[in-house]
Design an enzyme around this catalytic site. Sequence first.
Site, PDB file in Angstrom:
ATOM      1  CG  ASP A  67      -0.309  -0.546   2.482  1.00 41.94           C
ATOM      2  OD1 ASP A  67       0.928  -0.520   2.576  1.00 41.94           O
ATOM      3  OD2 ASP A  67      -1.044  -0.998   3.370  1.00 41.94           O
ATOM      4  CG  ASN A 136      -8.802  -1.728  12.184  1.00 41.77           C
ATOM      5  OD1 ASN A 136      -7.865  -2.390  11.728  1.00 41.77           O
ATOM      6  ND2 ASN A 136      -9.268  -0.643  11.571  1.00 41.77           N
ATOM      7  CG  HIS A 138      -5.801  -2.441   9.003  1.00 43.07           C
ATOM      8  ND1 HIS A 138      -5.890  -1.121   9.392  1.00 43.07           N
ATOM      9  CD2 HIS A 138      -4.489  -2.753   9.112  1.00 43.07           C
ATOM     10  CE1 HIS A 138      -4.688  -0.669   9.699  1.00 43.07           C
ATOM     11  NE2 HIS A 138      -3.821  -1.649   9.546  1.00 43.07           N
ATOM     12  CD  GLU A 143      -8.606   0.712   7.926  1.00 42.79           C
ATOM     13  OE1 GLU A 143      -8.592  -0.211   8.761  1.00 42.79           O
ATOM     14  OE2 GLU A 143      -7.918   1.734   8.050  1.00 42.79           O
TER      15      GLU A 143
END
Length: 251
Positions: A67, A136, A138, A143
């Site tokens: 990314d 979280n 991801h 996400e």
Amino acid sequence: MKLIITDDYKALSVASAKMVADTINQKQTTVLGLATGSTPVGLYQELISLYINKQVDFSHVTTFNLDEYVGLSPGHPQSYHKFMYDNFFNHVNISQENIHIPKGDNPELEEECAQYEEKIESVGQIDIQVLGIGENGHIGFNEPGSDPNGCTSLVKLSESTVEANARFFGDKELVPRLAISMGLKTILDSSKHVLLLASGEKKAGALYQMVYGEVSEDVPATFLQHHRNVTVIADKDAAKKLPKSDLIAGL
Ligand code: F6R
């Protein structure tokens, strides 16, 4: 899923570097999938040491990063381009033309995503894909709520990721809200072997969910349960919530 627990972050870094180096030593033209963030920094340091000691050669290796933030030029201090060159590429003998990172400053963002996906397809397979995991759940910047059939695309960072990454920018307001990320489908379909690294107590909940939770878009990493070849290397703090009987002792 193979779970390896190490005593600490140093041991995690050594074990993961050995796994990556072994892959390269078996196949000189290895394609590596790479992550940024705090977790793989030790892996990169160990790989640099192995390179200096002539135990691994990157001259035929190709890399694809997961990314990049939208809007940051490659030279921006917080860009993932700069991170990768500072922490790894500048210190090993990898060929510039074999390095691939999405260009977050390309004005044609959709085109950039499509071309990046095509480049990954054109190499056939990522031999070993290194992943970190967000608090979280991801992976990459996929996400909670991400489409499991998603390819490389433009994604919006969740508030919790913006907060977690604010430490790199000094100020939360400076964290870009958009990124280009390989999709869940890209990661799952293209990776022959996934190597997920988790360090520290903050990751314990996400790691537990990833291994034992219901497969759900709420915790994107749970889709790795569907992959046939995943190795998790976690230090004791990150593995805190995992039942001890399932863990393979540290290497
Ligand atoms: C980075 C990436 C992210 C990180 C994750 C964990 O390229 O794709 O998914 O792996 O946010 O980051 P750290 O390691 O900083 O806790």
